[in-house]
Design a protein around this motif. Structure first.
Motif, PDB file in Angstrom:
ATOM      1  N   HIS A  96      34.320  58.376 -14.475  1.00 46.60           N
ATOM      2  CA  HIS A  96      33.967  59.325 -15.533  1.00 46.60           C
ATOM      3  C   HIS A  96      32.583  59.935 -15.294  1.00 46.60           C
ATOM      4  N   ASN A  97      31.660  59.118 -14.783  1.00 52.88           N
ATOM      5  CA  ASN A  97      30.291  59.567 -14.528  1.00 52.88           C
ATOM      6  C   ASN A  97      30.086  60.069 -13.108  1.00 52.88           C
ATOM      7  N   GLN A  98      31.182  60.204 -12.368  1.00 55.24           N
ATOM      8  CA  GLN A  98      31.169  60.722 -10.996  1.00 55.24           C
ATOM      9  C   GLN A  98      30.201  59.955 -10.091  1.00 55.24           C
ATOM     10  N   ILE A  99      30.232  58.627 -10.219  1.00 54.71           N
ATOM     11  CA  ILE A  99      29.395  57.764  -9.382  1.00 54.71           C
ATOM     12  C   ILE A  99      30.206  57.339  -8.159  1.00 54.71           C
ATOM     13  N   GLU A 100      29.710  57.697  -6.976  1.00 56.39           N
ATOM     14  CA  GLU A 100      30.382  57.297  -5.745  1.00 56.39           C
ATOM     15  C   GLU A 100      30.406  55.771  -5.665  1.00 56.39           C
ATOM     16  N   HIS A 101      31.538  55.219  -5.274  1.00 57.66           N
ATOM     17  CA  HIS A 101      31.672  53.762  -5.202  1.00 57.66           C
ATOM     18  C   HIS A 101      32.775  53.384  -4.224  1.00 57.66           C
ATOM     19  N   LYS A 102      32.786  52.119  -3.832  1.00 60.08           N
ATOM     20  CA  LYS A 102      33.863  51.533  -3.034  1.00 60.08           C
ATOM     21  C   LYS A 102      34.425  50.376  -3.831  1.00 60.08           C
ATOM     22  N   ALA A 103      35.699  50.470  -4.167  1.00 63.05           N
ATOM     23  CA  ALA A 103      36.359  49.420  -4.941  1.00 63.05           C
ATOM     24  C   ALA A 103      37.109  48.483  -4.013  1.00 63.05           C
ATOM     25  N   ASN A 104      37.024  47.201  -4.306  1.00 66.06           N
ATOM     26  CA  ASN A 104      37.729  46.182  -3.534  1.00 66.06           C
ATOM     27  C   ASN A 104      38.348  45.185  -4.521  1.00 66.06           C
ATOM     28  N   PRO A 105      39.446  45.582  -5.177  1.00 66.56           N
ATOM     29  CA  PRO A 105      40.011  44.737  -6.227  1.00 66.56           C
ATOM     30  C   PRO A 105      40.630  43.430  -5.713  1.00 66.56           C
TER      31      PRO A 105
END
Length: 134
Positions: A96-105
């Motif tokens: 929602h806040n357009q924060i670049e991230h890498k998800a590793n669920p």
């Protein structure tokens, strides 16, 4: 192995170098959701934040220059981690806040991870217990 003469109680704080205090404060307050706490009257600018309810703190220290990090999000680079209570909600907030991230669920660590950069390119890990339907 010889027994130590002191006992570790936990991590008290992590300090990070930032170059623009107001920008960093907006990020840590508005995106990460930390609460600023009282800081001694040092002769250099900075800010302190409570991290959770167990006494851990994050200290931001203004320092000229820049971090050594030049690449994007590298999950093996130095970082600190904050435990969150809802992985899916955290992912939605970052998107929602357009924060670049890498998800590793499905991390082999046993907990779900999200890595992101603050405005000064310090790496942050947000993690949570594995949750169904992530």
């Amino acid at each position: 192995m010889e027994k130590r003469s002191f006992r570790i109680e936990g991590i008290h704080h992590v300090s990070l170098i930032v170059t623009d205090l107001e920008r960093a404060k907006r990020f840590y307050e508005n995106i990460i959701g930390l609460t600023e706490i009282q800081r001694p009257a040092f002769d250099f600018p900075g800010a302190w934040y409570a991290v959770g309810g167990s006494g851990q703190q994050l200290h931001l220290i203004v320092h000229e220059g820049e971090t050594l990090r030049t690449r994007g999000i590298d999950t093996r680079d130095g970082h600190f981690a904050i435990r969150v209570n809802d992985y899916k909600e955290t992912l939605e907030w970052l998107k929602h806040n357009q924060i670049e991230h890498k998800a590793n669920p499905d991390s082999i660590t046993g907990f779900a991870q999200i890595f992101l950069l603050d405005p000064d390119r310090n790496i942050i890990e947000l993690n949570a217990e594995h949750q169904p339907d992530v």
